[in-house]
Design an enzyme around this catalytic site. Structure first.
Site, PDB file in Angstrom:
ATOM      1  N   LEU A 516      36.254  20.489  27.697  1.00  0.00           N
ATOM      2  CA  LEU A 516      35.072  21.021  28.360  1.00  0.00           C
ATOM      3  C   LEU A 516      34.659  20.157  29.537  1.00  0.00           C
ATOM      4  CD1 LEU A 516      32.883  21.889  25.257  1.00  0.00           C
ATOM      5  CD2 LEU A 516      33.955  23.503  26.800  1.00  0.00           C
ATOM      6  N   GLY A 519      32.629  13.143  29.612  1.00  0.00           N
ATOM      7  CA  GLY A 519      31.355  12.447  29.568  1.00  0.00           C
ATOM      8  C   GLY A 519      31.553  11.001  29.944  1.00  0.00           C
ATOM      9  N   GLY A 520      30.463  10.268  29.961  1.00  0.00           N
ATOM     10  CA  GLY A 520      30.576   8.866  30.321  1.00  0.00           C
ATOM     11  C   GLY A 520      31.463   8.091  29.371  1.00  0.00           C
ATOM     12  N   VAL A 524      35.153  15.649  26.259  1.00  0.00           N
ATOM     13  CA  VAL A 524      34.520  16.532  25.288  1.00  0.00           C
ATOM     14  C   VAL A 524      35.369  17.799  25.176  1.00  0.00           C
ATOM     15  CG1 VAL A 524      32.429  17.799  24.690  1.00  0.00           C
ATOM     16  CG2 VAL A 524      32.267  15.664  25.954  1.00  0.00           C
ATOM     17  N   LYS A 538      33.055  15.334  20.934  1.00  0.00           N
ATOM     18  CA  LYS A 538      33.095  14.243  21.908  1.00  0.00           C
ATOM     19  C   LYS A 538      34.004  13.170  21.355  1.00  0.00           C
ATOM     20  CE  LYS A 538      29.744  11.013  23.531  1.00  0.00           C
ATOM     21  NZ  LYS A 538      28.360  10.824  23.896  1.00  0.00           N
ATOM     22  N   ASP A 637      18.979   7.647  29.183  1.00  0.00           N
ATOM     23  CA  ASP A 637      19.991   8.179  30.102  1.00  0.00           C
ATOM     24  C   ASP A 637      19.752   9.660  30.351  1.00  0.00           C
ATOM     25  OD1 ASP A 637      22.080   7.981  31.841  1.00  0.00           O
ATOM     26  OD2 ASP A 637      23.624   8.261  30.321  1.00  0.00           O
TER      27      ASP A 637
END
Ligand SMILES: *[C@@H]1O[C@H](CO)[C@@H](O)[C@H](O)[C@H]1NC(C)=O
Ligand SMILES: *[C@@H]1O[C@H](CO)[C@@H](O)[C@H](O)[C@H]1NC(C)=O
Ligand SMILES: *[C@@H]1O[C@H](CO)[C@@H](O)[C@H](O)[C@H]1NC(C)=O
Ligand SMILES: *[C@@H]1O[C@H](CO)[C@@H](O)[C@H](O)[C@H]1NC(C)=O
Ligand SMILES: *[C@@H]1O[C@H](CO)[C@@H](O)[C@H](O)[C@H]1NC(C)=O
Ligand SMILES: *[C@@H]1O[C@H](CO)[C@@H](O)[C@H](O)[C@H]1NC(C)=O
Ligand SMILES: *[C@@H]1O[C@H](CO)[C@@H](O)[C@H](O)[C@H]1NC(C)=O
Ligand SMILES: *[C@@H]1O[C@H](CO)[C@@H](O)[C@H](O)[C@H]1NC(C)=O
Length: 824
Positions: A516, A519-520, A524, A538, A637
Site C-alpha cells: 500500500l 511508512g516511516g 505497509v 505494517k 507525529d
C-alpha cells in the site's frame, strides 16, 4: 569515485547538459544511425545507449548504461570485438538487424535475427532494455534483456523460461577494462529445488541455497528488506527464473557479477552520487562452494572454519590438519545398509541427528512428502542419508555426498543426518545428562505450566512464541517509562497475536502488488485473512530504527484506544526477527494523497464541507488522545500522511510509533531523542526536545492550514516570497488576503467567513510559544463556534527569525526527563 562538494553542486547542470546533447528520440530506424558521439536516451532519461571506453582502455564498445554523471555500463553489444576508433556506427541493416559497423562499414556485431524483416526499429525502454521490433506490427524481434552481460536489472529475468526459449545467464567481464566474457557466470537452473549459482569456468563457485518463497535459505542475512519485489518462478517443467522489482522503481539499483566473481547489489546513493554495495556474495570463506569437502561443515566464526559433520572423521588426517580440506570427511561407523548383517548387529537401526541453522547441502531431491512422512520416507530408502523439511519448500532428501554445508548463527534450516547405531554412544552420554535434567526440569515445567495454563486458557490458538516475547519485553518497557500502573495487562491480552505464516499468506508473501505504501518505519501491505477480513500490515524493516521499544509502545498505546477517529489495531506479530502490526484496512488511504497527491482528481476532490468534517474529526481524535482516554497520550507525529480515510472519508489518526503516555499530573516532558517530521514539529520540540499537548496542537495547526490551502507546509521556496506555509498564511492574514491562501479549487465565496475562522484557529495553533496556543478542546470549541470571540494570533513559529523559547513559565512544571536507552 568520490565527488567534491562543488562537483555535486554542479551535478544537476551536468545532467541537463547530458540530456540536451543526447539525441531527442529514443529510437534508431532504417534512416537514422547512431554515431560515436551520439546517444540514445530512454524516455525517462534513466538509461542511455551509446559508445564508451572502459577504464584504462581506448577501445570503443557500444552498450547500455545508467545515464548518470559517470555512466555505469550494464550491457555491452560488441563484448568480444571492440572498435579501434571512434568511426563506428550502430544502425539497422538491410535485413532488419541491429548492427554495429566499423570504419570500413563491416559489421562487427549483429542482433542476428532471421528471417529478415523489412522495417524494424530499435528503442531503449525505461527499464534499460534495448528492443528491436518490427515497426509494422510491433512484434519484438530481439531484446538485450535476453542476452544479458554482467548486470541484472529490474524486471529482467535471470534463469530459464521454457515457454519463450529463454536462457539468461550473467557473464562477468574479464576485467574492469575488458568486457569480454570472463570466467564467472551466474544464473539459475531448472531443478526441483532451484538455486542461484555463481560458476567459475562452469564449476560451482557459490550457491544461494533453496528459495522458500521469501528468501534463499542459504543466504543468512538475506532479510526481507533486500527482497522487496524479489520473486522466483519455478514450474518444475523446465522453467525457473528470478526477477525483481523495487517498490520504489525510480531507485537506481541493480545486481552485477564483477570480474572476480562477486555477485553484488548496488544502489546509487543520491547524497554521495556514488554506487554503494548493499549486498554481496560470496561474503565469507565458507561461502566458496564445497570449502570443506564432502561431509565437511563450514562455520566462519570458528577456527579452523572446517569441521567434519558429527559421525564423520577427516578422510586424510594429515592434509586436514594442514588446512587442506578438499578431500572432506568419511563416516566413522557404517550405516545399517552397508554392514554385513551378522546376528550381533541385527536390529541395530540407523537414526537421525538434528543439526540446526544449517546451510543445507547441494543437490537436494525434492519429494512430495508431508511432514512426518519426510522422516519416514528417508529412513525407508537406504540411499537417503539426510533430510530437511522446510516451510515454503517442503521435504528434501539427499543421497551420495553431502556437499557445501555450512553452520549459520541464525536462520538456515534444520538438517537431519542419518547416522549409524554405533554413533549412539554419544546419545547415551546425553542420556545421563538428561537423566539429571529431566526431574529438575519437570518440576520447573509444572510450575511454568500451571502459570501459563491460567493465561492460555483464555487465548487458545494464538502464537505462543510471540506472546512470550511480548511478555518478556513489556515489564522493562513499563519500568523505563514509569507508567506501570497505568497500563493494565488485561487489555493487552485481548490483543491478537498473529502467526507469521498467516500474515505472509494474507499478503501473498509480502508481494509488491499487495504493497500500500511506505511508512516511516517500513512498508505497509494490504492483506486478506482466511476469513475474508481485510487488513493492513505494517512490516517494520529491520533497518528502520524503530526498535522493540517503539514497537511495544505502539502496540500498547493503540491497543488501549478505541475511538472512531483513531485507526484500530487488530494485533501484532513478533516472529523470525520480524515485527509487524495489523490494522484495520482503510480503503481510501491517507489524507496527503487527497490534498497534495495525484489522487486529486475531480471525483476525489475534497470540497469544503468534507474538509470541515476531516478537520473536526482529527480534532476529536486528538482530544480523545489528550483528554478523554484513561491515558494521556501525546502523538508527536501528527501529519497528513498519518491521517487515514475510511470509505466515507472520515479521518482516522494512525501511526502511534512515537506516541508518549503521560502520567496523570504530567504536562510536559523532555526527550533527548527528537523524532517527528520537519514542518510539523513545534519549535520547542524540534529545538529543545520538549513536548506536550501543545506540541501536538502545533502539528494540528499546520495540518489545518494544509487542509485549507491544499499545499504542503514544506512546498514553499524562497521565491514564493515566504519561507513556509505558516509564513505565507501569516502574510495573507496581515494583508487581509486570506483568499490567496485558500486552495484555488474551493470556489464557493459564500464560505469566506467560515474559512477565515479556520485560518484564524490554525494561526492560533501554530503560535511560537506553547503557552499562547489553545488546547485541543478549545480548538474544537472555536471551530464549532462555541467560542465565538477569538484572540488575535501572534506571529507563528519559523516565519522569519530563528526561534527562541520564552523563559520557562512560572507555574511549577513537572519536568520529567525521559530518555530511551539504546537510542539511535
Ligand atoms: C526512410 O526514408 C525513406 C526515403 O526517404 C522513406 O521512404 C522511408 O519511409 C523512411 N523510413 C522510415 C522508417 O522513416
Ligand atoms: C559507409 O556507409 C556510409 C552510408 O551508407 C557511406 O556514406 C560511407 O561512405 C561508407 N564508408 C565506407 C568506407 O564505405
Ligand atoms: C516503416 O515503418 C514506419 C513506421 O511504422 C512507416 O512510416 C514506414 O512507411 C515503413 N516503411 C516501410 C518501407 O515499410
Ligand atoms: C523454442 O525452440 C524450439 C526449438 O528450437 C521451437 O520449436 C519453438 O517454437 C521455440 N519456442 C518459442 C516460443 O520460441
Ligand atoms: C569484486 O568485488 C570484490 C568484493 O567487493 C572486490 O574485492 C573485488 O576487488 C572486485 N573486483 C573488481 C575487479 O573490482
Ligand atoms: C590438497 O589436497 C589435494 C588432494 O589431496 C591436492 O590435490 C592438493 O594439491 C592439496 N592442496 C594443497 C594446497 O596442498
Ligand atoms: C561384507 O562382505 C563382503 C563379501 O561378502 C566383504 O567383501 C566385505 O568386506 C564385508 N564387509 C564387512 C564390513 O565385513
Ligand atoms: C529412494 O528410492 C528411489 C527408488 O526406489 C529413488 O528413485 C530415490 O532417488 C531414492 N532416494 C531418495 C533420497 O529418496
Amino acid at each position: 569515485m568520490k565527488l567534491s562538494t562543488s562537483e555535486i553542486r554542479l551535478f544537476p547542470v551536468v545532467l541537463v547538459l547530458f540530456f540536451s546533447i543526447a539525441t531527442a528520440s529514443d529510437i534508431i530506424n532504417t534512416n537514422k544511425s547512431l554515431r560515436d558521439s551520439e546517444t540514445l536516451v530512454s524516455n525517462d532519461k534513466r538509461f542511455k545507449f551509446g559508445f564508451f571506453s572502459p577504464e584504462t582502455s581506448t577501445d570503443r564498445y557500444v552498450g547500455v548504461m545508467f545515464n548518470i554523471q559517470s555512466p555505469t555500463v550494464v550491457w555491452v553489444a560488441n563484448r568480444e570485438k571492440p572498435l579501434q576508433d571512434s568511426s563506428g556506427r550502430a544502425t539497422i541493416s538491410d535485413d532488419g538487424n541491429l548492427v554495429i559497423l566499423d570504419s570500413q562499414n563491416e559489421s562487427i556485431w549483429s542482433s542476428n535475427i532471421s528471417p529478415a524483416v523489412r522495417n524494424s526499429t530499435v528503442q531503449l525502454r525505461d527499464t534499460g532494455n534495448l528492443v528491436l521490433q518490427d515497426s509494422s506490427n510491433g512484434r519484438v524481434l530481439w531484446e538485450s534483456f535476453r542476452d544479458p552481460s554482467d548486470s541484472f536489472l529490474q524486471s529482467m529475468k535471470l534463469g530459464v523460461d521454457k515457454s519463450t526459449n529463454m536462457t539468461n545467464l550473467l557473464k562477468s567481464w574479464i576485467s574492469p577494462s575488458d568486457p569480454s566474457v570472463g570466467s564467472f557466470s551466474a544464473g539459475i537452473q531448472p531443478e526441483t529445488v532451484p538455486q542461484i549459482f555463481i560458476r567459475k569456468n562452469g564449476k560451482p563457485h557459490w550457491r544461494s541455497g533453496p528459495w522458500n518463497k521469501q528468501v534463499f535459505i542459504g543466504v543468512p542475512d538475506m532479510t526481507s528488506f533486500y527482497l522487496n519485489g524479489f520473486d522466483l518462478v519455478n514450474d518444475n517443467k523446465g522453467t525457473a527464473y528470478v526477477s525483481f522489482l523495487y517498490a520504489n522503481q525510480a531507485e537506481l539499483a541493480y545486481f552485477t557479477l564483477n570480474s572476480t566473481g562477486f555477485l553484488q547489489q548496488k544502489y546509487l546513493n543520491p547524497s554521495k552520487n556514488d554506487w554503494e554495495v548493499t549486498w554481496e556474495f560470496p561474503a565469507t570463506e565458507c561461502d566458496f562452494y564445497g570449502k570443506c569437502g564432502p561431509f565437511g561443515s563450514c562455520d566462519p566464526r570458528s577456527s579452523p572454519i572446517c569441521s567434519c559433520l558429527k559421525g564423520f572423521k577427516p578422510k586424510n588426517e594429515e592434509e586436514w590438519a594442514k588446512g587442506n580440506w578438499s578431500r572432506g570427511c568419511i563416516r566413522n561407523a557404517m550405516l545399517e545398509s552397508e554392514r554385513n548383517n551378522s546376528n550381533l548387529e541385527q536390529g541395530k537401526h540407523d537414526w537421525f541427528l538434528k543439526l540446526q541453522s544449517m546451510k543445507v547441502p547441494d543437490s537436494a531431491i525434492w519429494v512430495p512428502f508431508a511432514d512426518e512422512d519426510c522422516h519416514k520416507g528417508c529412513l525407508r530408502n537406504i540411499s537417503c542419508i539426510a533430510y530437511s523439511n522446510h516451510i515454503g519448500i517442503g521435504c528434501m532428501h539427499w543421497e551420495g555426498n553431502l556437499l557445501d554445508v555450512q553452520k549459520f548463527s541464525t536462520a538456515g534450516a534444520d538438517l537431519f543426518l542419518r547416522l549409524s547405531y554405533f554413533e549412539l554412544d554419544q546419545k547415551r552420554e546425553y542420556k545421563v545428562v538428561i537423566a539429571i535434567i529431566v526431574p529438575v526440569g519437570s518440576i520447573i515445567l509444572v510450575i511454568i505450566g500451571y502459570i501459563s495454563y491460567k493465561y492460555l486458557a483464555k487465548r487458545r490458538g494464538r502464537n505462543r512464541k510471540s506472546e512470550l516475547l511480548l511478555r518478556e519485553t513489556l515489564p522493562n518497557y513499563y519500568k523505563e517509562n514509569m507508567v506501570t500502573e497505568e497500563i493494565n495487562q488485561a487489555k493487552f491480552e485481548e490483543l491478537l497475536v498473529y502467526n507469521f505464516d498467516i500474515l505472509a499468506n494474507a499478503t501473498e508473501g509480502f508481494h509488491l502488488s499487495s504493497k500500500l505504501g511506505q511508512g516511516g518505519f517500513g512498508p505497509v501491505y494490504k492483506g486478506k485473512l482466511p476469513d475474508g477480513q481485510q487488513i493492513a500490515v505494517k512490516r517494520l524493516s529491520q533497518s528502520s530504527g524503530q526498535g522493540l521499544a517503539e514497537f511495544m509502545n505502539e502496540v500498547v498505546v493503540i491497543s488501549k484506544l478505541q475511538h472512531r477517529n483513531l485507526v484500530r489495531l487488530f494485533g501484532c506479530c513478533i516472529e523470525r526477527g520480524e515485527k509487524m502490526l495489523v490494522y484495520e484496512y482503510m480503503p481510501k488511504r491517507s489524507l496527503d494523497a487527497y490534498l497534495f497527491g495525484s489522487q486529486q482528481q475531480e471525483e476525489e476532490f475534497l470540497d469544503w464541507s468534507k474538509r470541515v468534517i476531516i478537520i473536526e474529526g482529527i480534532g476529536r481524535g486528538l482530544l480523545y488522545l489528550h483528554r478523554d482516554s484513561r491515558l494521556r497520550i501525546i502523538h508527536r507525529d501528527l501529519k497528513a500522511s498519518n491521517i487515514l480515510l475510511d470509505e466515507q472519508l472520515n479521518p482516522k489518526i494512525s501511526d502511534f510509533g512515537m506516541a508518549r503516555i503521560f502520567a496523570g499530573n504530567q504536562n510536559q516532558a523532555n526527550t533527548s531523542r527528537v523524532v517527528g517530521t520537519y514542518g510539523y514539529m513545534a519549535p520547542e520540540y524540534a529545538m529543545e526536545g520538549r513536548f506536550s499537548e501543545k506540541s501536538d496542537v502545533y502539528s494540528f495547526g499546520v495540518l489545518l492550514l494544509e487542509v485549507i490551502s491544499g499545499r504542503r507546509n514544506t512546498s514553499f521556496h524562497q521565491d514564493d516570497g515566504a519561507l513556509s506555509l505558516l509564513a505565507y498564511a501569516w502574510k495573507c492574514w496581515n494583508g487581509n488576503k486570506i483568499v490567496e491562501l485558500v486552495d484555488p479549487k474551493i470556489t464557493d465565496v459564500q464560505l469566506e467567513k467560515e474559512i477565515l475562522r479556520c485560518v484564524h484557529v490554525g494561526l492560533l495553533c501554530v503560535q511560537e510559544y506553547a503557552e499562547d496556543r489553545p488546547n485541543v478542546s478549545m480548538v474544537l470549541s472555536m471551530l464549532t463556534r462555541e467560542i465565538d470571540d477569538l484572540p488575535s494570533p501572534k506571529q507563528p513559529a519559523f516565519t522569519t527569525r530563528p526561534s527562541l523559547s520564552k523563559k520557562e513559565s512560572q507555574g511549577s512544571v513537572n519536568n520529567v526527563t525521559i530518555t530511551i536507552i539504546g537510542g539511535r
